[in-house]
Design a protein around this motif. Structure first.
Motif, PDB file in Angstrom:
ATOM      1  N   MET A   1      55.802  60.249  47.143  1.00  0.00           N
ATOM      2  CA  MET A   1      54.616  61.112  47.234  1.00  0.00           C
ATOM      3  C   MET A   1      53.337  60.287  47.325  1.00  0.00           C
ATOM      4  SD  MET A   1      53.080  64.448  46.300  1.00  0.00           S
ATOM      5  CE  MET A   1      54.377  65.322  45.539  1.00  0.00           C
ATOM      6  N   GLU A   2      53.278  59.184  46.582  1.00  0.00           N
ATOM      7  CA  GLU A   2      52.053  58.390  46.539  1.00  0.00           C
ATOM      8  C   GLU A   2      51.648  57.895  47.914  1.00  0.00           C
ATOM      9  OE1 GLU A   2      50.231  54.418  44.315  1.00  0.00           O
ATOM     10  OE2 GLU A   2      52.126  55.297  43.651  1.00  0.00           O
ATOM     11  N   GLU A   3      52.620  57.433  48.709  1.00  0.00           N
ATOM     12  CA  GLU A   3      52.298  56.950  50.043  1.00  0.00           C
ATOM     13  C   GLU A   3      51.808  58.097  50.923  1.00  0.00           C
ATOM     14  OE1 GLU A   3      54.020  53.971  53.476  1.00  0.00           O
ATOM     15  OE2 GLU A   3      55.445  54.933  52.128  1.00  0.00           O
ATOM     16  N   ALA A   4      52.380  59.270  50.765  1.00  0.00           N
ATOM     17  CA  ALA A   4      51.951  60.427  51.549  1.00  0.00           C
ATOM     18  C   ALA A   4      50.500  60.772  51.256  1.00  0.00           C
ATOM     19  CB  ALA A   4      52.845  61.626  51.239  1.00  0.00           C
ATOM     20  N   LEU A   5      50.095  60.670  50.001  1.00  0.00           N
ATOM     21  CA  LEU A   5      48.732  61.029  49.622  1.00  0.00           C
ATOM     22  C   LEU A   5      47.705  60.080  50.221  1.00  0.00           C
ATOM     23  CD1 LEU A   5      49.227  62.069  45.883  1.00  0.00           C
ATOM     24  CD2 LEU A   5      49.117  63.532  47.916  1.00  0.00           C
ATOM     25  N   GLU A   6      48.151  58.903  50.646  1.00  0.00           N
ATOM     26  CA  GLU A   6      47.242  57.968  51.323  1.00  0.00           C
ATOM     27  C   GLU A   6      46.657  58.586  52.593  1.00  0.00           C
ATOM     28  OE1 GLU A   6      47.447  53.770  53.808  1.00  0.00           O
ATOM     29  OE2 GLU A   6      49.105  54.281  52.476  1.00  0.00           O
ATOM     30  N   LEU A   7      47.367  59.534  53.189  1.00  0.00           N
ATOM     31  CA  LEU A   7      46.894  60.169  54.418  1.00  0.00           C
ATOM     32  C   LEU A   7      45.530  60.829  54.221  1.00  0.00           C
ATOM     33  CD1 LEU A   7      47.429  60.895  57.371  1.00  0.00           C
ATOM     34  CD2 LEU A   7      48.724  62.899  56.576  1.00  0.00           C
ATOM     35  N   ARG A   8      45.200  61.218  52.994  1.00  0.00           N
ATOM     36  CA  ARG A   8      43.883  61.813  52.716  1.00  0.00           C
ATOM     37  C   ARG A   8      42.752  60.884  53.155  1.00  0.00           C
ATOM     38  NH1 ARG A   8      43.898  66.270  49.360  1.00  0.00           N
ATOM     39  NH2 ARG A   8      45.761  66.635  48.083  1.00  0.00           N
ATOM     40  N   GLU A   9      42.975  59.583  53.033  1.00  0.00           N
ATOM     41  CA  GLU A   9      41.934  58.614  53.383  1.00  0.00           C
ATOM     42  C   GLU A   9      41.657  58.587  54.877  1.00  0.00           C
ATOM     43  OE1 GLU A   9      40.247  56.912  50.967  1.00  0.00           O
ATOM     44  OE2 GLU A   9      41.401  58.267  49.699  1.00  0.00           O
ATOM     45  N   TYR A  10      42.566  59.146  55.673  1.00  0.00           N
ATOM     46  CA  TYR A  10      42.430  59.111  57.127  1.00  0.00           C
ATOM     47  C   TYR A  10      42.016  60.463  57.710  1.00  0.00           C
ATOM     48  CZ  TYR A  10      45.058  54.762  56.521  1.00  0.00           C
ATOM     49  OH  TYR A  10      45.467  53.507  56.115  1.00  0.00           O
ATOM     50  N   LEU A  11      41.856  61.454  56.867  1.00  0.00           N
ATOM     51  CA  LEU A  11      41.464  62.789  57.316  1.00  0.00           C
ATOM     52  C   LEU A  11      39.982  63.008  57.040  1.00  0.00           C
ATOM     53  CD1 LEU A  11      44.578  64.803  56.083  1.00  0.00           C
ATOM     54  CD2 LEU A  11      43.993  64.212  58.451  1.00  0.00           C
ATOM     55  N   PRO A  12      39.326  63.889  57.810  1.00  0.00           N
ATOM     56  CA  PRO A  12      37.873  64.075  57.680  1.00  0.00           C
ATOM     57  C   PRO A  12      37.442  64.473  56.272  1.00  0.00           C
ATOM     58  CG  PRO A  12      38.684  65.140  59.661  1.00  0.00           C
ATOM     59  CD  PRO A  12      39.891  64.725  58.881  1.00  0.00           C
ATOM     60  N   GLN A  13      36.237  64.052  55.940  1.00  0.00           N
ATOM     61  CA  GLN A  13      35.638  64.447  54.685  1.00  0.00           C
ATOM     62  C   GLN A  13      34.864  65.758  54.817  1.00  0.00           C
ATOM     63  OE1 GLN A  13      33.325  61.180  53.059  1.00  0.00           O
ATOM     64  NE2 GLN A  13      35.149  60.414  52.077  1.00  0.00           N
ATOM     65  N   SER A  14      34.526  66.129  56.042  1.00  0.00           N
ATOM     66  CA  SER A  14      33.747  67.335  56.284  1.00  0.00           C
ATOM     67  C   SER A  14      34.222  67.962  57.586  1.00  0.00           C
ATOM     68  CB  SER A  14      32.262  66.996  56.365  1.00  0.00           C
ATOM     69  OG  SER A  14      31.472  68.153  56.476  1.00  0.00           O
ATOM     70  N   PHE A  15      34.163  69.285  57.651  1.00  0.00           N
ATOM     71  CA  PHE A  15      34.727  70.012  58.785  1.00  0.00           C
ATOM     72  C   PHE A  15      33.681  70.929  59.417  1.00  0.00           C
ATOM     73  CE2 PHE A  15      39.111  68.796  58.036  1.00  0.00           C
ATOM     74  CZ  PHE A  15      39.083  68.435  56.690  1.00  0.00           C
ATOM     75  N   ALA A  16      33.921  71.272  60.672  1.00  0.00           N
ATOM     76  CA  ALA A  16      32.968  72.102  61.404  1.00  0.00           C
ATOM     77  C   ALA A  16      32.874  73.501  60.825  1.00  0.00           C
ATOM     78  CB  ALA A  16      33.343  72.164  62.886  1.00  0.00           C
ATOM     79  N   GLU A 148      60.994  58.857  55.843  1.00  0.00           N
ATOM     80  CA  GLU A 148      60.293  59.446  56.992  1.00  0.00           C
ATOM     81  C   GLU A 148      58.783  59.329  56.816  1.00  0.00           C
ATOM     82  OE1 GLU A 148      60.382  61.792  60.712  1.00  0.00           O
ATOM     83  OE2 GLU A 148      61.652  60.328  59.673  1.00  0.00           O
ATOM     84  N   ILE A 149      58.295  59.569  55.625  1.00  0.00           N
ATOM     85  CA  ILE A 149      56.862  59.449  55.357  1.00  0.00           C
ATOM     86  C   ILE A 149      56.395  58.015  55.578  1.00  0.00           C
ATOM     87  CG2 ILE A 149      55.152  59.474  53.495  1.00  0.00           C
ATOM     88  CD1 ILE A 149      56.583  61.985  52.422  1.00  0.00           C
ATOM     89  N   THR A 150      57.195  57.052  55.156  1.00  0.00           N
ATOM     90  CA  THR A 150      56.855  55.646  55.363  1.00  0.00           C
ATOM     91  C   THR A 150      56.705  55.339  56.847  1.00  0.00           C
ATOM     92  OG1 THR A 150      57.896  54.896  53.316  1.00  0.00           O
ATOM     93  CG2 THR A 150      57.672  53.275  55.081  1.00  0.00           C
ATOM     94  N   LYS A 151      57.613  55.864  57.661  1.00  0.00           N
ATOM     95  CA  LYS A 151      57.536  55.648  59.118  1.00  0.00           C
ATOM     96  C   LYS A 151      56.278  56.288  59.692  1.00  0.00           C
ATOM     97  CE  LYS A 151      62.575  55.663  59.749  1.00  0.00           C
ATOM     98  NZ  LYS A 151      63.720  56.447  60.328  1.00  0.00           N
ATOM     99  N   MET A 152      55.976  57.504  59.251  1.00  0.00           N
ATOM    100  CA  MET A 152      54.814  58.215  59.786  1.00  0.00           C
ATOM    101  C   MET A 152      53.518  57.536  59.367  1.00  0.00           C
ATOM    102  SD  MET A 152      56.102  62.162  59.306  1.00  0.00           S
ATOM    103  CE  MET A 152      54.885  62.930  60.370  1.00  0.00           C
ATOM    104  N   MET A 153      53.446  57.076  58.130  1.00  0.00           N
ATOM    105  CA  MET A 153      52.237  56.414  57.679  1.00  0.00           C
ATOM    106  C   MET A 153      52.030  55.075  58.390  1.00  0.00           C
ATOM    107  SD  MET A 153      50.570  58.401  55.819  1.00  0.00           S
ATOM    108  CE  MET A 153      49.308  57.152  55.510  1.00  0.00           C
ATOM    109  N   LYS A 154      53.119  54.422  58.764  1.00  0.00           N
ATOM    110  CA  LYS A 154      52.990  53.194  59.555  1.00  0.00           C
ATOM    111  C   LYS A 154      52.281  53.498  60.867  1.00  0.00           C
ATOM    112  CE  LYS A 154      55.707  49.743  62.054  1.00  0.00           C
ATOM    113  NZ  LYS A 154      57.080  49.280  62.432  1.00  0.00           N
ATOM    114  N   GLU A 155      52.626  54.616  61.504  1.00  0.00           N
ATOM    115  CA  GLU A 155      52.005  54.982  62.777  1.00  0.00           C
ATOM    116  C   GLU A 155      50.574  55.473  62.580  1.00  0.00           C
ATOM    117  OE1 GLU A 155      53.451  53.797  65.111  1.00  0.00           O
ATOM    118  OE2 GLU A 155      55.468  53.606  64.306  1.00  0.00           O
TER     119      GLU A 155
END
Length: 247
Positions: A1-16, A148-155
């Motif tokens: 789960m911890e690696e998956a939560l890293e994705l938050r750092e790559y998603l927008p902080q603010s939305f339209a 699978e999450i590890t593979k996706m986060m690599k990409e």
């Protein structure tokens, strides 16, 4: 789960608009709830949608930074498809106009090879398998979904690394467009950054780290360098979370 939560750092902080944030929050909730409950098949579907959201935000930034190249990349689409893509007013609207796998072709504009694009898109095929009744549970244990999450986060990290020139271009335009601080929309650098950099360009925390590495000295010959430096200094001094949500 911890690696998956890293994705938050790559998603927008603010939305339209608020619905976009609500949608992302729903996906995070669906992922975490199902992961914790060991319903890994459903957790994987939610995480895939988060991954595809990240891709759509990246392509949106490419369109903002490189409109001419983006238009050229649409060669081969039917004219009505080109028109609908140009008229998209949200990153999520790309999927109304394109097949999911097609959106990855725009990543070639940031130097990704055909082989890399194939690696990015392969998760769509695996997602399609579990999104249809097959009689098989593909992710029936924690080890399987974590792999699978590890593979996706690599990409994700691979795509983000290629995005640095795009983010620098968006940031350069932001600075040069605000060379006259009398014309700023807001009176303070922090508010100007939040509204017209972070919010306007769907910037993530990782994007803002890229912006902090921008060589502001390269703008020394530009008029209004003092105003631009004040914005850059404000960005460097602020932690990305403090620039959250202008809307």
């Amino acid at each position: 789960m911890e690696e998956a939560l890293e994705l938050r750092e790559y998603l927008p902080q603010s939305f339209a608009n608020a619905s976009e944030r609500v949608y992302l929050d729903f996906l995070w909730s669906a992922f975490q709830t199902n992961y914790t409950a060991e319903r890994y098949e459903f957790a994987s579907l939610a995480f895939h949608l988060l991954y595809m959201s990240f891709v759509s935000f990246s392509v949106w930034q490419i369109r903002l930074a490189c409109p001419d190249q983006f238009a050229m990349a649409m060669v081969g689409f039917r004219s009505e498809e080109e028109g609908r893509l140009k008229d998209c007013d949200s990153p999520f609207k790309f999927y109304d106009r394109l097949k999911e796998s097609q959106i990855f072709r725009f990543l070639k504009l940031i130097g990704c090879t055909n082989q890399q694009v194939g690696e990015f898109a392969k998760f769509v095929k695996s997602r399609n398998k579990i999104a249809h009744p097959t009689g098989t549970v593909f992710f029936n244990d924690k080890a399987a979904i974590d792999a699978e999450i590890t593979k996706m986060m690599k990409e994700v990290r691979n795509i983000e690394a290629h995005m640095q020139p795009v983010i620098h271009e968006l940031y350069r335009r932001f600075l040069t467009d605000r060379a006259d601080d009398e014309l700023w929309q807001f009176s303070t650098p922090g508010d100007e950054l939040a509204a017209n950099l972070v919010h306007a360009n769907y910037m993530s925390a990782t994007d803002l780290v890229f912006c902090q590495t921008f060589d502001v000295d390269s703008l020394d010959a530009e008029p209004g360098i003092h105003a631009m430096r004040s914005l850059h200094d404000a960005l460097v001094s602020l932690c990305p979370p403090e620039l959250d949500e202008a809307a």
